[in-house]
Design a protein around this motif. Structure first.
Motif, mmCIF file in Angstrom:
data_model
loop_
_atom_site.group_PDB
_atom_site.id
_atom_site.type_symbol
_atom_site.label_atom_id
_atom_site.label_comp_id
_atom_site.label_asym_id
_atom_site.label_seq_id
_atom_site.Cartn_x
_atom_site.Cartn_y
_atom_site.Cartn_z
ATOM 1 N N GLY B 32 0.820 -1.206 0.000
ATOM 2 C CA GLY B 32 0.000 0.000 0.000
ATOM 3 C C GLY B 32 0.852 1.253 0.000
ATOM 4 N N ILE B 33 1.895 1.243 0.805
ATOM 5 C CA ILE B 33 2.799 2.388 0.848
ATOM 6 C C ILE B 33 3.453 2.583 -0.527
ATOM 7 N N TYR B 34 3.865 1.461 -1.112
ATOM 8 C CA TYR B 34 4.475 1.540 -2.437
ATOM 9 C C TYR B 34 3.495 2.130 -3.453
ATOM 10 N N LEU B 35 2.235 1.670 -3.398
ATOM 11 C CA LEU B 35 1.239 2.144 -4.364
ATOM 12 C C LEU B 35 0.946 3.630 -4.215
ATOM 13 N N SER B 36 1.174 4.167 -3.015
ATOM 14 C CA SER B 36 0.882 5.583 -2.824
ATOM 15 C C SER B 36 1.854 6.462 -3.618
ATOM 16 N N PHE B 37 2.891 5.860 -4.151
ATOM 17 C CA PHE B 37 3.819 6.606 -5.005
ATOM 18 C C PHE B 37 3.602 6.283 -6.486
ATOM 19 N N ASN B 39 0.849 5.563 -10.005
ATOM 20 C CA ASN B 39 -0.418 5.729 -10.684
ATOM 21 C C ASN B 39 -0.858 4.332 -11.091
ATOM 22 N N PHE B 40 -2.038 3.915 -10.662
ATOM 23 C CA PHE B 40 -2.422 2.534 -10.953
ATOM 24 C C PHE B 40 -3.921 2.382 -11.131
ATOM 25 N N ARG B 41 -4.279 1.292 -11.819
ATOM 26 C CA ARG B 41 -5.700 0.933 -11.957
ATOM 27 C C ARG B 41 -6.008 -0.258 -11.081
ATOM 28 N N THR B 42 -5.262 -1.328 -11.275
ATOM 29 C CA THR B 42 -5.388 -2.449 -10.358
ATOM 30 C C THR B 42 -4.039 -2.549 -9.660
ATOM 31 N N THR B 43 -4.027 -3.172 -8.494
ATOM 32 C CA THR B 43 -2.790 -3.165 -7.717
ATOM 33 C C THR B 43 -1.693 -3.947 -8.429
ATOM 34 N N GLY B 44 -2.088 -4.740 -9.407
ATOM 35 C CA GLY B 44 -1.109 -5.543 -10.133
ATOM 36 C C GLY B 44 -0.181 -4.737 -11.040
ATOM 37 N N ASP B 45 -0.736 -3.742 -11.758
ATOM 38 C CA ASP B 45 0.174 -2.959 -12.594
ATOM 39 C C ASP B 45 0.164 -1.491 -12.207
ATOM 40 N N ALA B 46 1.283 -1.071 -11.656
ATOM 41 C CA ALA B 46 1.393 0.289 -11.153
ATOM 42 C C ALA B 46 2.597 0.969 -11.791
ATOM 43 N N TRP B 48 5.329 4.070 -11.292
ATOM 44 C CA TRP B 48 5.924 4.945 -10.294
ATOM 45 C C TRP B 48 5.794 6.405 -10.722
ATOM 46 N N VAL B 49 5.259 7.248 -9.839
ATOM 47 C CA VAL B 49 5.158 8.665 -10.192
ATOM 48 C C VAL B 49 5.777 9.570 -9.127
#
Lengths: 435, 289
Positions: B32-37, B39-46, B48-49
């Motif tokens: 979750g912390i990683y995803l907060s950095f 741009n993603f649609r599903t948690t599988g493909d994100a 980095w922004v």
């Protein structure tokens, strides 16, 4: 000793259970359809069971709760067994899910479409197929409206005269003023702004000003809407809320079921909704309308020349096949779709039980009086209003307009806030979604 | 089994729970912390922004507003719930008749889920407010107090149970000694009962504080953040608490998921900080029994 044995047995049982649940399921292509329409949940499940019985291919149908399709789709797509068949609601929905949409070019289902216009294209690829053509307008109860026409207080005497906003306003206000004489609680059903019902106004009704503006400007999408027809939007909204079964202040928590019940029990004459509502309005256990009692009017908002305006017809339901599913599952899904739109069972179910008008060659005529009415409008040369709300930039825009409408109805905010949500909101949301 | 054997088997006993903790908490948390950095649609493909999600979160007026609303709500409900729960517990342990029945009755609301409670109370409030030509979703003041009443109704019973057990564990000798010394009832309450109750108070304030701050279901069901306020095309929902704001951000548009995730990370830090500060402050007041 006995205790030891039984403990051991118990432990073994648990272990088996554990292993069984970890076990890999049979390697068999399968179809998983994430359905958008709660009204047709049962019918899809029936169809799926029939297909499984015939071919042995398991078909799972899951229906997302009303208004929660995006949420459900997002979480389901993250799972290992993601939906192989899902839907998007048009260009904006496609932008969200493009990476997940299989290019349908060359698949058999495309040959079954009556026209190429029912595909959803982007960069020359075909990502979606519209599977249901729907129509909405102001559904009315013929018996009640005829009672009005025949009464001595009516100044509009026939449905032919009821062909523009001024006439609609007269009719609604006269019904409202004489509601006791007609035995109704109001002219319109409650314009409920609970999330089960608010889409009728923040999306479907909002389509009217968007449609006319796009038509004037000759465009199909824009990054900034001008709101040229927002005064008309206000007029029709005021008509709905002031001539309704309930007071405008109680609309905030009125639900779709409230409006449906009012219409079904003959407590209101007009009900803005579409062909899909037939199933829930038809006579059932003595309550509801018989087929001959259904009528549907275009949504007149007071634009010049609207005597020729027809009903709102379009689609926001496009089938997409998950491109990230395995090859076998994709093929199984395409086979299933082909079967649904060509087989006897499939076309029967689509037309008769779901009441859908589908754009496929083998489609049967739907047994739905609202659909027949829609066809009559087209046959009489009326211009259908297209569904432009599929280009609304985001859900957030709709919610902003919705809450502003609710508060305008209750008198806690001015019309300016609706205008602001509509015009400025569009600009903000378009920019945010298209970075 | 002696101690050495126990420590030998320690990892085996801990492993299942630890594995579950990792799968159910540590991994999602870090991811979750990683995803907060991203741009993603599903948690599988994100994708980095960097910090842009955080910048958007901090400049989002709706989010800042929901922070203010949440703080105000938390202050009011923590005080109300604890004062009322303590009072009820105090009365019910003073030997009135039917105390057990009252205890059960007061505890019962806690057994109903938040969403159902929200809808039930919405019907109750609307039934009353209809007579005044308004609605819980139309007025943010009503919405605020509606939420407070709802949460009080739900939580007082639970906190009451904790306070009752605290009150029951105070030794009778202390009261007798106070009586012998000629303390009034008020003095006994302030100088004997309250200091002895500090552990219960610590737990109850911690629970109510974090529960109110993280309130979501009740908020969603009762007001759903309504009414909204227009500021230049931006809609600010006036009874939207932080958790609901985060949830709504997530589904706002195609680029907003990462922003929602960044808000969630900020929210975590806030709740953790507030909880720790509160624990530190109330712990200091606890006395040795």
């Amino acid at each position: 000793m006995l205790k030891k044995i039984s403990t051991l047995l118990f432990a073994l049982c648990m272990l088996c259970l554990l292993l069984a649940s970890c076990g890999k399921k049979a390697d068999m292509p399968s179809v998983y359809y994430l359905n958008f329409k709660p009204e047709q949940d049962e019918e899809w499940k029936e169809l799926a069971a029939e297909y499984t019985e015939k071919t042995g291919i398991p078909v799972t149908v899951v229906t997302a709760a009303s208004g929660n399709y995006e949420q459900t789709l997002t979480s389901e797509m993250d799972k290992k067994d993601a939906p192989t068949l899902f839907q998007v609601n048009g260009p904006v929905g496609l932008a969200n899910w493009k990476d997940y949409c299989y290019n349908l070019e060359g698949s058999a289902i495309l040959d079954e479409l009556v026209s190429d216009t029912f595909t959803l294209k982007d960069d020359g690829k075909i990502y979606g197929v519209a599977y249901v053509i729907e129509t909405y307008g102001i559904i009315y109860n013929k018996t009640l409206l005829n009672a009005y026409f025949n009464s001595d207080f009516s100044s509009v005497k026939s449905i032919e005269q009821l062909n523009n906003f001024a006439a609609l306003k007269t009719v609604a206000e006269e019904i409202q003023a004489h509601k006791d004489a007609l035995g109704v609680n109001g002219a319109f059903t409650s314009a409920g702004m609970d999330s089960s019902s608010d889409w009728r106004f923040k999306t479907h009704l909002a389509n009217m000003p968007i449609y006319y503006e796009f038509k004037d400007r000759g465009i199909t999408n824009t990054d900034a809407i001008e709101g040229k027809y927002l005064d008309n939007y206000r007029e029709i909204w005021e008509l709905y809320i002031n001539n309704s079964t309930v007071s405008p202040t109680s609309l905030a928590s009125k639900t779709a079921t409230d409006a449906e019940t009012e219409f079904k029990t003959g407590k209101a004459v007009f009900y803005q909704n579409g062909t899909w509502a037939y199933d829930s309005l038809k006579k059932d256990n003595g309550v509801g309308l018989s087929d001959g009692e259904f009528g549907m009017l275009p949504i007149y908002i007071g634009v010049a020349g609207e005597e020729n305006q027809g009903l709102c017809t379009g689609s926001e339901n496009y089938w997409c096949v998950n491109a990230k599913a395995s090859e076998e599952d994709i093929n199984a899904t395409l086979d299933f779709l082909y079967w649904v739109v060509t087989s006897e069972e499939g076309t029967d179910e689509l037309a008769d039980d779901m009441g859908f008008v589908t754009p496929f060659k083998q489609a049967k005529t739907a047994d739905n009086p609202l659909v027949r009415i829609a066809d009559e409008y087209i046959a009489n040369g009326k211009t259908s209003v297209s569904w432009n709300f599929s280009v609304i930039p985001s859900e957030n825009w709709k919610n902003g307009v919705g809450t502003a409408l609710t508060q305008y109805a209750a008198g806690t905010a001015s019309w300016d806030s609706v205008v602001s949500a509509f015009v400025n909101g569009w600009k903000n949301e378009y920019a945010a979604a298209n970075k | 089994m002696n101690k050495r054997q126990l420590s030998k088997y320690f990892p085996i006993f801990v492993l299942p729970a630890f594995a579950a903790f990792c799968v159910g908490f540590v991994y999602p948390f870090l991811h979750g912390i990683y995803l907060s950095f991203c741009n993603f649609r599903t948690t599988g493909d994100a994708k980095w922004v960097g910090l842009s999600n955080y910048i958007q979160a901090f400049t989002d007026r709706g989010f800042l507003y929901s922070f203010v609303f949440t703080v105000a709500f938390t202050l009011v409900s923590v005080v109300l719930i604890n004062v009322l729960a303590f009072t009820v517990a105090y009365v019910l342990t003073s030997g009135i008749r039917g105390a057990n029945i009252f205890r059960t009755v007061f505890f019962m609301p806690n057994l109903i889920g938040g969403v159902i409670l929200g809808y039930i109370w919405q019907i109750i409030f609307d039934g009353i407010l209809k007579n005044y030509a308004t609605n819980i979703k139309l007025d943010s003041t009503l919405g605020f107090w509606g939420l407070v009443i709802l949460l009080c109704w739900q939580q007082i019973g639970y906190m009451m149970i904790i306070y009752i057990s605290g009150l029951n564990s105070i030794p009778d000798q202390l009261y007798e000694a106070a009586k012998v010394d000629g303390a009034t009832k008020w003095q006994t309450l302030r100088k004997v009962t309250l200091p002895m109750m500090m552990p219960s108070i610590t737990i109850c304030t911690f629970l109510t504080l974090t529960n109110s701050f993280k309130l979501f279901d009740q908020n969603l069901a009762l007001t759903a953040g309504e009414p909204g306020m227009q500021i230049g095309g931006e809609t600010i929902y006036r009874t939207e608490m932080m958790a609901l704001n985060i949830y709504n951000t997530f589904y706002q548009n195609l680029n907003s998921r990462g922003v929602g995730q960044a808000k969630a990370a900020i929210f975590f830090l806030l709740v953790a900080a507030i909880g720790l500060v509160q624990l530190y402050l109330t712990r200091r007041k606890e006395v040795e029994q």
